[in-house]
Every structure is written in structure tokens, then in C-alpha cells.
Design a protein around this motif. Structure first.
Motif, PDB file in Angstrom:
ATOM      1  N   LEU A   1       0.836  -1.213   0.000  1.00 12.70           N
ATOM      2  CA  LEU A   1       0.000   0.000   0.000  1.00 12.70           C
ATOM      3  C   LEU A   1       0.864   1.254   0.000  1.00 12.70           C
ATOM      4  O   LEU A   1       0.554   2.246  -0.664  1.00 12.70           O
ATOM      5  CB  LEU A   1      -0.914  -0.002   1.218  1.00 12.70           C
ATOM      6  CG  LEU A   1      -2.051  -1.019   1.195  1.00 12.70           C
ATOM      7  CD1 LEU A   1      -2.745  -1.054   2.538  1.00 12.70           C
ATOM      8  CD2 LEU A   1      -3.043  -0.665   0.096  1.00 12.70           C
TER       9      LEU A   1
ATOM     10  N   ARG B   1       2.304   1.732  -3.309  1.00 11.53           N
ATOM     11  CA  ARG B   1       1.275   2.156  -4.238  1.00 11.53           C
ATOM     12  C   ARG B   1       0.993   3.648  -4.083  1.00 11.53           C
ATOM     13  O   ARG B   1       0.807   4.361  -5.062  1.00 11.53           O
ATOM     14  CB  ARG B   1      -0.004   1.362  -3.998  1.00 11.53           C
ATOM     15  CG  ARG B   1      -0.804   1.201  -5.258  1.00 11.53           C
ATOM     16  CD  ARG B   1      -2.246   1.118  -4.965  1.00 11.53           C
ATOM     17  NE  ARG B   1      -2.727   2.374  -4.409  1.00 11.53           N
ATOM     18  CZ  ARG B   1      -3.948   2.555  -4.013  1.00 11.53           C
ATOM     19  NH1 ARG B   1      -4.804   1.568  -4.070  1.00 11.53           N
ATOM     20  NH2 ARG B   1      -4.329   3.710  -3.541  1.00 11.53           N
ATOM     21  N   SER B   2       0.956   4.107  -2.844  1.00 11.38           N
ATOM     22  CA  SER B   2       0.662   5.531  -2.647  1.00 11.38           C
ATOM     23  C   SER B   2       1.813   6.366  -3.209  1.00 11.38           C
ATOM     24  O   SER B   2       1.658   7.546  -3.462  1.00 11.38           O
ATOM     25  CB  SER B   2       0.446   5.831  -1.177  1.00 11.38           C
ATOM     26  OG  SER B   2       1.687   5.974  -0.521  1.00 11.38           O
TER      27      SER B   2
ATOM     28  N   LYS C   1       3.119   5.579  -6.055  1.00 16.91           N
ATOM     29  CA  LYS C   1       2.991   5.296  -7.489  1.00 16.91           C
ATOM     30  C   LYS C   1       4.035   4.309  -8.003  1.00 16.91           C
ATOM     31  O   LYS C   1       4.315   4.276  -9.190  1.00 16.91           O
ATOM     32  CB  LYS C   1       3.080   6.571  -8.347  1.00 16.91           C
ATOM     33  CG  LYS C   1       2.341   7.750  -7.779  1.00 16.91           C
ATOM     34  CD  LYS C   1       0.925   7.796  -8.258  1.00 16.91           C
ATOM     35  CE  LYS C   1       0.220   9.017  -7.704  1.00 16.91           C
ATOM     36  NZ  LYS C   1      -1.178   8.836  -7.442  1.00 16.91           N
TER      37      LYS C   1
ATOM     38  N   ASP D   1       0.581  12.547   0.115  1.00 16.77           N
ATOM     39  CA  ASP D   1       1.439  11.482  -0.387  1.00 16.77           C
ATOM     40  C   ASP D   1       1.763  11.607  -1.867  1.00 16.77           C
ATOM     41  O   ASP D   1       2.206  10.649  -2.466  1.00 16.77           O
ATOM     42  CB  ASP D   1       0.795  10.145  -0.105  1.00 16.77           C
ATOM     43  CG  ASP D   1      -0.698  10.254  -0.119  1.00 16.77           C
ATOM     44  OD1 ASP D   1      -1.364   9.481   0.539  1.00 16.77           O
ATOM     45  OD2 ASP D   1      -1.208  11.169  -0.807  1.00 16.77           O
ATOM     46  N   ALA D   2       1.488  12.750  -2.452  1.00 14.11           N
ATOM     47  CA  ALA D   2       1.877  12.893  -3.849  1.00 14.11           C
ATOM     48  C   ALA D   2       3.394  12.752  -3.916  1.00 14.11           C
ATOM     49  O   ALA D   2       4.109  13.452  -3.239  1.00 14.11           O
ATOM     50  CB  ALA D   2       1.472  14.256  -4.376  1.00 14.11           C
TER      51      ALA D   2
END
Lengths: 119, 864
Positions: free
Chosen positions: B89, B92-93, B95, B637-638
Motif C-alpha cells: 500500500l 502504491r501511494s 505510485k 502522499d503525492a
């Protein structure tokens, strides 16, 4: 249900949400966007025939998988030379797997493989 | 719960509360509970708790700590699916989808039937378009949860995307079978039926699709889509009458949809133009207020009939004052005869309006007079008309008359600007637009247009200031435009920087556009769950297909082309080290001059330093401002992308490989554009990849075999082969030999060049390419080559003489591509061009070109 699972329902959506929160100030549409990631309980269907249908699908799927396996096997049988793969990778600047695959598809003939890659 | 380190009941209860808090986004509480567990010395290294703490921290924006905790948790409990899932996870956050997939797979090793992990995995697989993996995961989900609706739908969609229609349909059938028994017909059910129909249609069985639609027509609530599909299917199945009837109903419903009329014509099998005109005139009577019958008939009518129709059409629009009349009619200008008719009519209106205030002198006796504005719109139309025909002087004359008539109409200034732009004078063009923009500063369209024209005139700062009137306050306009993904601005900016030779800045803009496209692709993530749940599957599949070809969009093409050109330029002439450059210039200078120069340099350096210090200060201020605005907000979290630094971008070690990154999407998604392959050739020519050069040539040849630029590629390819043949691998030589036979008649470049020139005697573009080759192959032919591209009767000899090509020729002459000693030839060429294109900036003497733009009353200083 997945309720006792340690990482549940909304877990993956949460990270997205916090990201959208900061945009909410400027975007009037953010409220709608927020809904996109809301967690919703899955709708259930009830049917006794589910089991039958499932087994039929499983069988067909296996059939398709088998066919594909056979195709792949056929390709794998083609013997290729490492030098040819090297040449293709060098000349066409493509990945090794792709070079190998093209070579196999052309029955190991490097000239044909190169020609097809220039199309 | 399997774990190598199970917690006792009390701690376990706390752990569950961490999960709950996480779900409900009560991150602070979650941290509190985690602390309670971890403060117990027995469990201070408890893996799953550490991992969850990390995940919670990530949601609070403390990314580095998050990674630290999650990794520590994982190290302490490598066999826990929770730890792996959490790590996935986290990735994934960030990317990092490939990494995340690996983590999920590890998690599934320890708990292979975990629904949540499987779901997360399937989302990543569809995002990454691992369609077969997606299908397998959806299969597992269906097996585990056969009573859930989404399980069925997801599995069916996976087959659809793999184009396995048979399986997709049988799963949908089984599923719908159960739905129907529930008699639960709502919108979602209707959407599902329409999706099923879409799959049937794509499988190619149109008869079945029609039958399916008819059977379920009462369960489908989207009546418009239903009818459109029915009509279309009947048309494709050649059920002419039924289809006609359906389209008739659709036209009744919405007489403004042009597609209905076109399909109706197909259904009626009308092929003769006169029949089609009659068809439209019937509908014109039936729906007197509808536009399509009036406009579309003009496409098919000709001669006197066209004259009568277009006369009526134009009179109505001019009398009402419809500004886009010209844009509306422009597509008719392909037909020379129609252009003449329109011109005669418009000039006639002018005469009559001047005399009797009517469109025609013959109807003086009856009807009311036209409004005073009618003549204005005629001037306006004629200005655009003559501009389109490249008759600049006439166009300017009409637009001036119009402005004299009504000096307050914004459209007139826009058109005046456009005429100047077409005439090759971007400075005057931007001045007109600036004037237009000043007349209504609240009009965003004009504002944007003006900014664009400023960029065309290479006035980047001015353009930014203009845009700043509409961008958010407190942030620089440039930043805000980037945030809003305003791609037209960024691309035009890049092109302006390219023209100014600021290659780093240009690349920065191109990369920004590229990132927008990446972001749009990222953004589909949310829709994988949303669409499945809302059952909007048709739109969902449409979205997936759109995302697959996203970089085929013209916006990407334009930015990528600019980037590739810049990278090619940087490869050919890399930026020199600043100091080295200075050394070089000093070699042949007298000591006194040298001293002066040094002084000057020192001053310049000092000034530059001051400026950059100021800029830094401003940046810091801006950042602070930015932060204070966002205080309390998580800088979530970008993932932080590398900052784009112009100077770094312009000094890359491998410009060609960078160019290829922009090129690759074009090669798959813009294959029908010849520029793609011509650029590819330029890149691979410089990389000396002979087969990839061949590939580019072959593909370009397929798109347009007679393109002038392709000729130069052929010649260079032949030379490359000739010079380096001995180094080729035998297989490579074999490929080249056999492929060249099918592409070319001769291997001799000189013969090839002569053949090419003979084939395209009337094309200046061809002459330029041929002339360049001629000179390159044999420097003695300089005179012939020059006579070819700069003959005194250039506009007579060639039929494609315009500003663009003449500018290119001039550039070639200046860059010495035709050798030295061409000054006199160049001067007379420029003089001649100036006669042909008096407004064009490119041929004006340099003094005039560098006129500084006046500072303008409308430009406000940046608030920063």
C-alpha cells in the motif's frame, strides 16, 4: 466478509482521499470526486445455481489457458541462438524478451526477424 | 490470524482498534493505540504493529518515517501478510506500481485467499494493463466470493478487455440470468444490459446484438442510447426502412444533430448530390428553426442552386450578426467555384447595402431595411475571406474599414491580429490582440488569445503577466498554469523558448506537459473501483481505451516534437561550458580590448548574481507564502518528482536517449504522422542505428512516399550504407539489401536526386531538399543548387511558395548549407521575398525586427 481482515475495505482508498482533501479548497467538483473513493458495501446476489455456473466457467477458462499454454510451448520449442538475440537487441534497441519472442515467431531466422521489426 | 508473533487478547484488541482508526481516518488515535502496544517491552518490535504505525504516519504526510516503520515491521515479521500488504500500500501511494504488485504477491504467499489483497492486486493489474494477470486475479475473486455482484462483473470485463467475447458474454449471461429472476430493473441493470450489447456488437454478431436490444428494450431506461443503437444496428444490417424510421424519430427528437441526417441519407441510400440537397430542403421546411438542413445542403449543392442557398444562408447570418459565419463556411472553400460565388455575393451585398441598405438592389420596393450593423459584418466577413485566400492587403483594407465603422468591436481586432499573423508579422499581430484584450479585460477567451499571440512574438514575460489576470492570486502565473495543466500555454511557451535559443527552459516546459499526461494516466486509478460499483461499464471501457492512446493526443505530439527537436539540436551543438566559451572569444583580441571585455564580463556576472539572489529570495518568500496557505493541510502522499532545472535539462549527457523517450509514444500512437518517422530518422541517424533508420524510412514511406523531407533521409541512408557497409553484420546487410530493392530503383544518390527533382518540378519544398543534396554530393554544383532554390521567378516557377518555405530557405543559406559566398544571392532572395511578403518579419531588415515591444498600459506588475 472481510471485516476481520487487518487491512480492510477502505485502506487503499484512504491514501487517495487525503490527497484529494487538499484540493477540495479550490475545486468545487472535489465533493463529487471524494465520492469516487467512498467505500461501499458490495451488493450480494443469492442463487443456488451459482455453483453450477461457476464450475462451467472454470472449465472453459482452463480450456483457454491450455490452448494458450500449447501455443507458448510451441514457441519455446524453437531453438534460437544467443548471438542472434544479442544482435537484435543491439540493432533495434528493444528488450531481450521481445527480441527473443520475435526471433521465435520467425522460427529462429534472424534476417526475417529483423525485417519484421523494421515494419 | 496467522502471525509468527501473535498478540495476547488485550494487545490484539488494541491492534484491531488501530485498524479501525485507520479505516475511519482517525490517524492520531491510531498512533495512540500503536504506542500502547509498542510501549510494552515484550512487543516493542512487533512487526504488524510497526507496519500499521508506518502506514498511519504515511497518511499524516510523514513519508520518511512511514517507510522506516514499515520496513522495520517487515524485517521483524517477514511471514506476515499484513506487513507485506502494508508495504504494498505504501509503495502504491508512491505510485511505484511494479513494486507494489511484488509486495501483494508476497502477501498472498502467506494468505492466498485474502480478498482484500486480491482486490488491491487486481486494481494494480488493470492499471498496469496486465490483462491476463487481471483476469486470473478476478477469477480467484469470483471463486472466493461468487455471491458478489462485482466478482462477476469484474471477471466478465477482464475477458472483454482480452477480446475474448465468448467468455465475457457467457459470464454476463449467467449473471443476468440471476438478476432477471429478481425482477430488479433499475438504472444499473439497464447500464449492464447496454454494456452486454456493446460486447455483443464488438464480437461482430450484429444480428444477435439487434435481437438482444429488442428483447430487453423495456428494461433499458436510457431511451436515447437505446434508439441510437437500434437505428445504427438496423442500418448496418441493411434493414433500410426500419433504420429510416428510427432516424426519423431521432431527428424529431433532436433536429440539431448532424449525424442523424447523415445516417438517414445512408438509410435512404441517396448518393446523387441533387437528391441530397432535396432531402435537406424537405427537412428545412419541416424544421424551419433547425440549422443542419440549411448548412449541410451547402456541402452538396453546386452552381446556381448553391448560389441561391448560400445567398439565403449568408443574408440571414449577416443581418442577425453571427460572428463565426466565416468559420462556419470555411470548409466550403475547398471548392474554387464556391469560393468565387461567395466572394461575388459578399461584394454584391456591400454595393447594395451602401446604396439602399439592403442585400440586393432589385428588392428595393419591398421589405424592411437591414440593420446598420449588417454592412459591418460584411466587411468583417470579407476581411476573413481575403485573409484565407492570402490576399493580405485586401483583407487589411476591409478590416480597417470595419474598425473605422465600429471601433469598439473586439472581434475586429482579433481578426486584424490574425491577418497580421498569417502575413508573418507576429509583433503587429500581438499588438492588435493586446488592444482587443484591453477592451474587455474580463473576457478570458480574449485574454488567452492575447497571451498566445504574445508567446508567438516571443514575449514570454508579457504573456505570463497577461495570464496572471485570471490565475490564482499568491502563486506565480507560471506555477498556477502548470498546476491547472494548461497545456496550450506551456507548449507555446516551449516553442517560444526554442525560438529564443533558451533550450533548457523549452525542455522544462515540454517535460511539464509530459508529466500532465502521466498524471492523467495515474488519475484513472480511482475509476477501477468506482465504475465497477456504479455499473457504468461502457464509459469505463471507453476510459480505459482512451488512456491507452492518451499520448496520441495532438497536445502531446506538439510538445514531444518540440522536445525532440531541442534534444537533436543539443546533440548537434552541445552547450559549451560558459568559461570555455569566454576563453575562445578572447584569443584574437588586443590587450586593451581584452581588459574592457573582462570588465564588462565582471559587471555582467555581478549583475547576474544579484538577480539570481533576488530570484532566490522571491522563491523563498513564495514558498513561505505557499506553506502558510496550506498550514494544517497535509502535504500528503503525492510523490515528489525531481525538480525540473532548465540548465540541467539543457546539459544532459544523452540528449538522443532523452529524445527517444518522447519519441516512443509517438511511434506507437502517432504512426500516421509522417513527422514522427522523420524525427525518428534524425535521432537514429545520429545514433548510427542503420536498421532503425531503415525502419523510420519504411514507415514514413508508407505514410507519404513523396514527402520532400523523406528524400533527404533516403540519400543520407544510402550514404551511410555505402560508407559503413563493411562494419555491418551479414544478417543486417541482407535485410538492407532486400528492403532497399523494394523501396528504391537505384543505389546511386546522384541519380536518385535527379529523378526526385524531375518528378517534383513545381514544388519548392522538393527543390530545397534536392538542392541541398545536390550541393552536399558535389560542391561544384553550388550554382545550380542555388539557382534551383532561389530563382528570380520563384513564385512562377513553383506553386507552393509561402512564407514558411522561404524562411526555411533563408535559414539554410544563412547556416551555410549551400556553402559560403552566397551573400549576393541571399540579398536578392531576401529582397524578392520582401516584395512577395511585405509584412513578414523574417525578410525585414534586422533593424526593424528588433523593435522593442512598448510597455503597455494593460500590463500590471506581478503581485509577487
Amino acid at each position: 466478509m472481510a471485516d476481520d481482515d487487518p487491512v480492510n475495505g477502505t485502506s487503499d482508498e484512504n491514501s487517495e482521499k487525503s490527497q484529494q482533501k487538499k484540493q477540495a479548497k479550490y475545486d468545487s467538483g472535489a465533493a463529487d470526486l471524494e465520492k469516487v473513493t467512498d467505500y461501499a458495501e458490495e451488493k450480494e446476489i443469492s442463487n443456488q445455481n451459482v455453483a453450477n455456473a461457476i464450475s462451467a466457467i472454470g472449465d472453459r477458462r482452463n480450456q483457454a489457458a491450455l490452448e494458450k499454454q500449447a501455443r507458448e510451448k510451441e514457441l519455446l520449442k524453437v531453438s534460437i541462438r544467443k548471438e542472434d538475440v544479442d544482435l537484435i537487441v543491439k540493432e533495434m534497441e528493444i528488450s531481450r524478451p521481445k527480441a527473443e519472442r520475435t526471433l521465435r515467431e520467425n522460427h529462429g531466422n534472424v534476417v526475417n526477424a529483423l525485417t519484421s521489426l523494421t515494419n | 490470524m496467522p502471525s509468527s508473533n501473535p498478540l495476547p487478547p488485550k494487545e490484539n484488541a488494541l491492534f484491531k482498534r488501530i485498524l479501525k482508526s485507520y479505516e475511519h481516518k482517525q490517524y492520531k488515535n491510531g498512533l495512540k493505540f500503536a504506542k500502547q502496544i509498542l510501549s510494552n517491552p515484550k512487543y516493542q518490535e512487533h512487526g504488524e504493529t510497526l507496519a500499521m504505525k508506518g502506514l498511519t504516519l504515511n497518511c499524516l504526510g510523514r513519508k520518511e518515517e512511514a517507510y522506516e516503520y514499515v520496513r522495520r515491521g517487515l524485517r521483524n515479521d517477514l511471514k506476515s501478510h499484513v506487513c507485506w500488504h502494508v508495504y504494498g500500500l505504501l509503495q502504491r501511494s508512491d505510485k511505484k506500481y511494479d513494486e507494489a504488485i511484488k509486495c501483494y504477491r508476497n502477501a498472498l504467499k502467506w494468505d492466498k485467499d485474502n480478498i482484500q489483497i486480491l482486490r488491491d492486486l487486481s486494481l494494480l493489474q488493470i492499471q498496469m494493463r496486465d490483462l491476463e494477470g487481471y483476469r486470473d486475479t478476478r477469477y480467484q475473486l469470483l471463486m472466493l466470493r461468487p455471491t458478489q455482484r462485482a466478482s462477476w462483473i469484474g471477471y466478465a470485463v477482464s475477458f472483454h478487455l482480452l477480446e475474448d467475447y465468448k467468455n465475457a458474454l457467457s459470464i454476463l449471461d449467467t449473471f443476468l440470468d440471476q438478476q432477471q429472476r429478481l425482477n430488479n430493473f433499475d438504472y444499473e441493470h439497464s447500464e449492464l444490459l447496454l454494456y452486454q450489447n456493446m460486447v455483443i456488437q464488438e464480437s461482430g454478431d450484429l444480428k444477435q446484438a439487434l435481437k438482444h436490444l429488442e428483447t430487453f428494450s423495456d428494461q433499458i431506461v436510457d431511451k436515447l442510447t437505446l434508439k441510437e443503437n437500434l437505428a445504427d444496428l438496423n442500418l448496418k444490417l441493411e434493414n433500410w426502412e426500419r433504420s429510416e424510421q428510427l432516424y426519423e424519430e431521432l431527428i424529431q427528437r433532436n433536429p440539431e444533430n448532424t449525424i442523424y441526417y447523415e445516417k438517414m441519407i445512408e438509410a435512404k441510400r441517396l448518393t446523387k448530390d441533387s437528391d441530397i440537397v432535396e432531402f435537406y430542403s424537405n427537412y428545412d421546411i419541416k424544421f424551419p428553426r433547425a440549422m443542419p438542413p440549411k448548412r449541410l445542403s451547402l456541402n452538396y449543392a453546386s452552381g446556381d442552386q448553391f448560389k441561391a442557398l448560400v445567398d439565403k444562408y449568408m443574408q440571414k447570418a449577416l443581418s442577425k450578426g453571427v460572428p463565426p459565419l466565416f468559420v462556419d463556411l470555411r470548409s466550403l472553400y475547398r471548392d474554387q467555384q464556391k469560393v468565387q460565388i461567395i466572394q461575388d455575393l459578399a461584394l454584391g451585398y456591400l454595393t447594395s447595402l451602401n446604396k439602399v441598405n439592403k442585400f440586393s438592389e432589385t428588392e428595393t420596393s419591398n421589405g424592411p431595411k437591414e440593420p446598420a450593423s449588417a454592412i459591418l459584418w460584411v466587411y468583417y466577413y470579407l476581411a476573413q475571406h481575403f485573409d484565407y485566400l492570402n490576399q493580405t492587403e485586401k483583407a487589411l483594407e476591409y478590416i480597417e474599414t470595419a474598425i473605422h465603422h465600429t471601433p469598439t468591436l473586439i472581434e475586429l481586432f482579433v481578426t486584424k491580429g490574425r491577418i497580421n499573423k498569417h502575413a508573418g508579422d507576429p509583433i503587429e499581430a500581438y499588438r492588435c490582440l493586446d488592444e482587443a484584450q484591453a477592451m474587455d479585460t474580463a473576457d478570458r477567451y480574449i485574454n488567452s488569445k492575447c497571451a498566445k499571440y504574445m508567446l508567438r512574438a516571443n514575449l514570454i514575460k508579457e504573456a505570463e503577466d497577461t495570464c496572471a489576470k485570471f490565475t490564482r492570486e499568491g502563486v506565480s502565473a507560471m506555477e498556477n498554469l502548470n498546476e491547472m495543466q494548461c497545456m496550450w500555454f506551456q507548449t507555446e511557451c516551449a516553442l517560444a523558448y526554442q525560438r529564443l535559443g533558451k533550450f533548457g527552459e523549452a525542455l522544462k516546459k515540454c517535460h511539464e506537459v509530459d508529466r500532465h499526461f502521466s498524471e492523467i494516466i495515474e488519475d484513472q486509478f480511482d475509476f477501477h473501483t468506482y465504475c465497477m460499483r456504479k455499473m457504468t461499464l461502457r464509459s469505463y471501457v471507453g476510459l480505459l481505451r482512451l488512456e491507452d492512446v492518451l499520448r496520441g493526443h495532438p497536445f502531446y505530439f506538439k510538445a514531444a516534437k518540440c522536445a525532440i527537436e531541442v534534444y537533436l539540436h543539443l546533440f548537434d551543438s552541445p552547450l559549451k561550458n560558459e568559461n570555455a566559451e569566454q576563453e575562445m572569444n578572447t584569443e584574437n583580441l588586443a590587450p586593451s580590448e581584452l581588459k574592457k571585455l573582462r570588465n564588462k564580463q565582471r559587471k555582467a556576472k555581478k549583475k547576474a548574481e544579484q538577480e539570481s539572489a533576488q530570484a532566490r529570495e522571491a522563491q523563498v518568500k513564495r514558498d513561505q507564502h505557499h506553506k502558510s496557505r496550506q498550514q494544517g493541510d497535509v502535504e500528503a502522499d503525492a510523490p515528489q518528482l525531481d525538480e525540473l532545472i532548465p540548465d540541467k535539462l539543457a546539459r544532459v549527457d544523452d540528449p538522443l536517449d532523452n529524445a527517444i523517450k518522447f519519441l516512443q509514444p509517438l511511434q506507437t500512437l502517432a504512426r500516421d504522422q509522417i513527422d514522427t518517422h522523420l524525427m525518428a530518422f534524425e535521432v537514429y541517424y545520429r545514433k548510427r542505428k542503420i536498421l532503425l533508420m531503415l525502419q523510420s524510412i519504411k514507415r514514413a514511406h508508407q505514410v507519404d512516399a513523396s514527402h520532400p523531407k523523406l528524400h533527404s533521409c533516403f540519400i543520407r541512408f544510402l550514404q551511410e550504407v555505402k560508407e559503413n557497409q563493411h562494419t555491418f553484420d551479414p544478417s543486417v546487410s541482407q535485410v538492407i539489401t532486400s528492403e532497399m530493392k523494394s523501396l528504391l530503383t537505384t543505389k546511386d544518390p546522384k541519380v536518385l536526386n535527379k529523378e526526385f527533382l524531375d518528378r517534383h518540378k513545381r514544388s519548392l519544398r522538393a527543390a530545397l531538399e534536392g538542392g541541398l543534396v545536390m550541393y552536399k554530393l558535389d560542391e561544384k554544383s553550388q550554382k545550380d543548387a542555388l539557382n534551383l532554390v532561389t530563382p528570380s521567378n520563384i513564385e512562377v516557377k513553383y506553386q507552393d511558395v509561402d512564407i514558411e518555405i522561404c524562411t526555411e530557405i533563408l535559414k539554410c543559406l544563412r547556416n551555410g548549407l549551400f556553402g559560403t559566398n552566397v551573400q549576393s544571392q541571399m540579398d536578392s532572395f531576401v529582397a524578392h521575398c520582401r516584395k512577395l511578403f511585405p509584412h513578414a518579419e523574417a525578410f525585414k531588415p534586422p533593424r526593424e525586427v528588433t523593435v522593442q515591444p512598448q510597455t503597455n498600459h494593460v500590463i500590471e506588475s506581478d503581485s509577487n
